[in-house]
Design an enzyme around this catalytic site. Structure first.
Site, PDB file in Angstrom:
ATOM      1  N   LYS A 173       0.854  -1.195   0.000  1.00 37.79           N
ATOM      2  CA  LYS A 173       0.000   0.000   0.000  1.00 37.79           C
ATOM      3  C   LYS A 173       0.888   1.243   0.000  1.00 37.79           C
ATOM      4  O   LYS A 173       1.459   1.613   1.019  1.00 37.79           O
ATOM      5  CB  LYS A 173      -0.918   0.034   1.229  1.00 37.79           C
ATOM      6  CG  LYS A 173      -2.076   0.997   1.016  1.00 37.79           C
ATOM      7  CD  LYS A 173      -2.490   1.800   2.221  1.00 37.79           C
ATOM      8  CE  LYS A 173      -1.730   3.058   2.451  1.00 37.79           C
ATOM      9  NZ  LYS A 173      -1.767   4.088   1.396  1.00 37.79           N
ATOM     10  N   SER A 227       5.277   8.570   9.136  1.00 36.26           N
ATOM     11  CA  SER A 227       5.402   9.468  10.286  1.00 36.26           C
ATOM     12  C   SER A 227       5.405   8.679  11.599  1.00 36.26           C
ATOM     13  O   SER A 227       4.912   7.543  11.665  1.00 36.26           O
ATOM     14  CB  SER A 227       4.238  10.457  10.285  1.00 36.26           C
ATOM     15  OG  SER A 227       3.030   9.738  10.415  1.00 36.26           O
ATOM     16  N   GLY A 231       3.217   5.396  12.593  1.00 38.24           N
ATOM     17  CA  GLY A 231       4.049   4.240  12.904  1.00 38.24           C
ATOM     18  C   GLY A 231       3.756   3.663  14.281  1.00 38.24           C
ATOM     19  O   GLY A 231       3.737   2.447  14.459  1.00 38.24           O
ATOM     20  N   GLU A 248       9.730   2.362  10.512  1.00 35.50           N
ATOM     21  CA  GLU A 248      10.761   3.390  10.368  1.00 35.50           C
ATOM     22  C   GLU A 248      10.046   4.725  10.271  1.00 35.50           C
ATOM     23  O   GLU A 248       9.192   4.911   9.402  1.00 35.50           O
ATOM     24  CB  GLU A 248      11.621   3.136   9.128  1.00 35.50           C
ATOM     25  CG  GLU A 248      12.594   1.976   9.296  1.00 35.50           C
ATOM     26  CD  GLU A 248      13.557   2.148  10.465  1.00 35.50           C
ATOM     27  OE1 GLU A 248      13.905   3.291  10.811  1.00 35.50           O
ATOM     28  OE2 GLU A 248      13.944   1.129  11.063  1.00 35.50           O
ATOM     29  N   CYS A 282      13.567  11.731   5.664  1.00 35.95           N
ATOM     30  CA  CYS A 282      13.591  11.412   7.091  1.00 35.95           C
ATOM     31  C   CYS A 282      14.974  11.699   7.667  1.00 35.95           C
ATOM     32  O   CYS A 282      15.117  11.976   8.850  1.00 35.95           O
ATOM     33  CB  CYS A 282      13.207   9.956   7.304  1.00 35.95           C
ATOM     34  SG  CYS A 282      14.172   8.842   6.282  1.00 35.95           S
ATOM     35  N   GLU A 380       9.468  17.501  13.973  1.00 38.13           N
ATOM     36  CA  GLU A 380       9.861  17.229  12.585  1.00 38.13           C
ATOM     37  C   GLU A 380       9.046  18.134  11.664  1.00 38.13           C
ATOM     38  O   GLU A 380       7.823  18.059  11.626  1.00 38.13           O
ATOM     39  CB  GLU A 380       9.602  15.759  12.224  1.00 38.13           C
ATOM     40  CG  GLU A 380      10.102  15.425  10.829  1.00 38.13           C
ATOM     41  CD  GLU A 380       9.786  13.995  10.381  1.00 38.13           C
ATOM     42  OE1 GLU A 380       8.653  13.539  10.557  1.00 38.13           O
ATOM     43  OE2 GLU A 380      10.696  13.346   9.830  1.00 38.13           O
TER      44      GLU A 380
HETATM   45  P1  NAD Z   1       2.359   8.945   6.883  1.00 34.83           P
HETATM   46  O1  NAD Z   1       2.586   8.348   8.219  1.00 34.83           O
HETATM   47  O2  NAD Z   1       1.297   9.965   6.747  1.00 34.83           O
HETATM   48  O3  NAD Z   1       1.982   7.800   5.833  1.00 34.83           O
HETATM   49  C1  NAD Z   1       2.824   6.696   5.589  1.00 34.83           C
HETATM   50  C2  NAD Z   1       1.992   5.572   5.019  1.00 34.83           C
HETATM   51  O4  NAD Z   1       1.078   5.105   6.012  1.00 34.83           O
HETATM   52  C3  NAD Z   1       1.135   5.969   3.813  1.00 34.83           C
HETATM   53  O5  NAD Z   1       1.094   4.920   2.878  1.00 34.83           O
HETATM   54  C4  NAD Z   1      -0.228   6.175   4.457  1.00 34.83           C
HETATM   55  O6  NAD Z   1      -1.292   6.029   3.550  1.00 34.83           O
HETATM   56  C5  NAD Z   1      -0.219   5.058   5.475  1.00 34.83           C
HETATM   57  N1  NAD Z   1      -1.192   5.195   6.567  1.00 34.83           N
HETATM   58  C6  NAD Z   1      -1.742   6.340   7.060  1.00 34.83           C
HETATM   59  N2  NAD Z   1      -2.607   6.043   8.061  1.00 34.83           N
HETATM   60  C7  NAD Z   1      -2.580   4.704   8.214  1.00 34.83           C
HETATM   61  C8  NAD Z   1      -3.231   3.797   9.091  1.00 34.83           C
HETATM   62  N3  NAD Z   1      -4.100   4.204  10.021  1.00 34.83           N
HETATM   63  N4  NAD Z   1      -2.963   2.482   8.970  1.00 34.83           N
HETATM   64  C9  NAD Z   1      -2.069   2.046   8.047  1.00 34.83           C
HETATM   65  N5  NAD Z   1      -1.435   2.852   7.174  1.00 34.83           N
HETATM   66  C10 NAD Z   1      -1.682   4.168   7.264  1.00 34.83           C
HETATM   67  O7  NAD Z   1       3.765   9.499   6.370  1.00 34.83           O
HETATM   68  P2  NAD Z   1       4.090  10.308   5.029  1.00 34.83           P
HETATM   69  O8  NAD Z   1       3.584  11.701   5.156  1.00 34.83           O
HETATM   70  O9  NAD Z   1       3.664   9.512   3.832  1.00 34.83           O
HETATM   71  O10 NAD Z   1       5.685  10.321   5.039  1.00 34.83           O
HETATM   72  C11 NAD Z   1       6.451  11.270   5.708  1.00 34.83           C
HETATM   73  C12 NAD Z   1       6.989  10.695   7.009  1.00 34.83           C
HETATM   74  O11 NAD Z   1       7.726   9.514   6.729  1.00 34.83           O
HETATM   75  C13 NAD Z   1       7.954  11.616   7.737  1.00 34.83           C
HETATM   76  O12 NAD Z   1       7.653  11.608   9.106  1.00 34.83           O
HETATM   77  C14 NAD Z   1       9.317  10.968   7.494  1.00 34.83           C
HETATM   78  O13 NAD Z   1      10.285  11.237   8.473  1.00 34.83           O
HETATM   79  C15 NAD Z   1       8.953   9.534   7.473  1.00 34.83           C
HETATM   80  N6  NAD Z   1       9.961   8.750   6.771  1.00 34.83           N
HETATM   81  C16 NAD Z   1      10.762   7.927   7.518  1.00 34.83           C
HETATM   82  C17 NAD Z   1      11.760   7.183   6.890  1.00 34.83           C
HETATM   83  C18 NAD Z   1      12.634   6.247   7.682  1.00 34.83           C
HETATM   84  O14 NAD Z   1      13.198   5.323   7.093  1.00 34.83           O
HETATM   85  N7  NAD Z   1      12.788   6.438   8.986  1.00 34.83           N
HETATM   86  C19 NAD Z   1      11.953   7.293   5.509  1.00 34.83           C
HETATM   87  C20 NAD Z   1      11.125   8.161   4.790  1.00 34.83           C
HETATM   88  C21 NAD Z   1      10.127   8.871   5.437  1.00 34.83           C
END
Ligand code: NAD
Length: 479
Positions: A173, A227, A231, A248, A282, A380
């Site tokens: 997804k 995020s 997570g 992550e 990130c 962040e």
């Molecule tokens: P997000 O948490 O909004 O979404 C990430 C994924 O989770 C998306 O596919 C989203 O649709 C899904 N999601 C949202 N709600 C959910 C739920 N209730 N159940 C299951 N899945 C759900 O994050 P984003 O805005 O897409 O990405 C940015 C964030 O990602 C930043 O915080 C960044 O630091 C982090 N990030 C971390 C790493 C790492 O390796 N540590 C790498 C890249 C990005």
């Protein structure tokens, strides 16, 4: 215009639970495609397709699975320019960076393909005679892969490449603002002859189908990047259901500049860490901690460098940073920009693009004059905003570096080996780098964070194999 599609059990499906028109973040008058939203039924079908495919995929030899991964790598490489263009247009990452990201995907697929024929496991002496005791890796089953939009190609690949080579099948997804890129990737992989159901793509909103995937499916493992808030929710649900998980999450990465740092090299790397990908990594540098003896010279040089970076449309090969990815991103990041304008000293602010295109552009901004607990320093931001803190000595730089709930990446700039080693020991981050920017960890090395940045396992490199398999201890008596 492109249309997103699901790929489930080898079939292409256009789901009908709603649509979202995707606009080019570099030019909002341009509609680049339509995202078609899935509902619960698609998640179920994808999971069933992955379950059905697991039996034969997991029984293939490692060499046979490797053959498929090499084909996927070749397909991705052939389509590098096209895929990079789709992603740049969909989420605003500059084309030069996007090309590098697709190539990272190619390299990851090749790296994990090679694991298909590499030795694994150990022979462990038995306490009994004529007993052979050994370990072997076995796949987990069906793995759910939930990915963010900021690395729309590399992050999914660094999850499903090790998952597949270990013999798992996948339900993927992707994030909403990476749906077109994900659809095209699935088309590329389908064209390489990957067996039906081995990789399944379900496109939709996390808030609508994410929880179905977590709560109602019988996944064997979940690998999530996104995020920290999402997570932690993923971790809670998986822990309750005893599903193996890996999360992550966010970062607030520090770059420390000591008095003896080589200023030219340091400035270039911190500008890159802070502003490439418009700060939407990130591992982006967002806290710059500068020892007092070099502070004034650093601030002057960093301000000058920031004012010179070129902000513009993602497809312009000469831009340093593009727009942020979406309206939501623009709103959130601008709230921090406005906070900085009201509460901090603005050291530098870059220029808007030359063109008159209307996009989600945010001028790179450097703020100082705030204390270490200010939200600009602690939260962040995920945009082109960096904060500078002054420290009296090395001890204080380390204390400030560690004064955060996050622990993803940290850098130190110095020529002093003693401080370099102390930093590598004392910085509380999963990736610690000396005279290197906070971003840019290589695919063959473990990737992941400490504290609230991660569930403490690692991705990429050999470490990923530990997540996507479990160890069986085997014993056979031949007496
Ligand atoms: P997000 O948490 O909004 O979404 C990430 C994924 O989770 C998306 O596919 C989203 O649709 C899904 N999601 C949202 N709600 C959910 C739920 N209730 N159940 C299951 N899945 C759900 O994050 P984003 O805005 O897409 O990405 C940015 C964030 O990602 C930043 O915080 C960044 O630091 C982090 N990030 C971390 C790493 C790492 O390796 N540590 C790498 C890249 C990005």
């Amino acid at each position: 215009m492109m249309n997103s599609r699901n790929w489930i059990g080898g079939e292409w499906v256009t789901p009908s639970a709603g649509t979202i028109v995707i606009k080019n973040p570099s030019n909002l008058s341009e509609e680049v495609g339509v995202m078609h939203l899935s509902d619960v039924s698609h998640v179920r079908q994808a999971e069933q397709a992955a379950r059905a495919a697991f039996a034969s995929w997991s029984r293939q030899t490692g060499a046979a699975r490797a053959g498929h991964l090499y084909q996927m790598a070749a397909g991705l490489e052939t389509s590098l320019e096209e895929l990079a263009t789709i992603a740049s247009t969909e989420m605003g990452k500059p084309i030069a960076e996007m090309r590098g990201e697709v190539m990272r995907g190619v390299n990851l697929l090749r790296y994990y393909a090679a694991e298909g024929v590499r030795a694994s496991g150990q022979v462990i002496p038995s306490s009994e005679t004529d007993v052979l005791q050994y370990t072997k890796r076995v796949p987990l089953g069906v793995v759910g892969v939930i990915t963010p939009w900021n690395f729309p190609v590399a992050i999914p690949v660094w999850k499903f490449a090790p998952a597949l080579i270990c013999g798992n099948t996948v339900v993927w997804k992707p994030a909403e603002f990476a749906s077109l890129t994900a659809s095209r990737m699935a088309e590329i992989f389908a064209s390489t002859g990957l067996p039906a159901g081995v990789l399944n793509l379900v496109i939709g909103k996390g808030s609508q189908i994410g929880d179905v995937l977590l709560e109602q499916s019988s996944l064997n493992a979940v690998s999530f990047t996104g995020s920290t808030a999402t997570g932690r929710h993923v971790a809670e649900v998986c822990a309750r259901r005893n599903v193996k998980y890996q999360t992550e999450m966010g970062g607030k990465n520090a770059a420390i500049v000591l008095n003896d740092a080589s200023l030219d090299k340091t400035i270039a790397m911190i500008v890159s860490g802070a502003f490439r990908s418009a700060g939407q990594k990130c591992t982006a540098t967002s806290r710059i901690i500068v020892e007092s003896g070099i502070y004034d010279r650093f601030v002057e040089a960093f301000a000058k460098a920031t004012s010179q970076v070129k902000l513009g449309a993602a497809l312009d090969p000469s831009v340093y940073l593009g727009p942020v990815a979406s309206a939501g991103q623009h709103k959130t990041v601008m709230s921090y920009v406005n906070m900085a304008r009201e509460q901090a000293e603005i050291i530098a602010e870059g220029s808007l693009p030359d063109s008159s295109a209307d996009g989600y552009y945010i001028r790179p901004l450097v703020a100082a004059g705030i204390d270490a607990d200010h939200p600009l320093v602690q939260e962040e931001i995920f945009g082109p905003v960096a904060t500078i803190l002054k420290a009296a000595d090395f001890e204080e730089t380390i204390a400030l570096c560690n004064r955060t709930v996050f622990g993803l990446s940290a850098s130190l700039f110095t020529r002093d080996l003693t401080y370099a080693h102390r930093f590598l020991d004392e910085a509380q981050a999963g990736m610690v780098r000396v005279n290197q920017e906070t971003a840019g960890v290589e695919y063959q090395a473990p990737f992941g964070g400490m504290k609230l940045s991660s569930s403490h396992s690692r991705e990429q490199g050999q470490a990923a194999l530990d997540f996507y398999s479990e160890i069986k201890t085997c014993a056979i008596s031949y007496a």
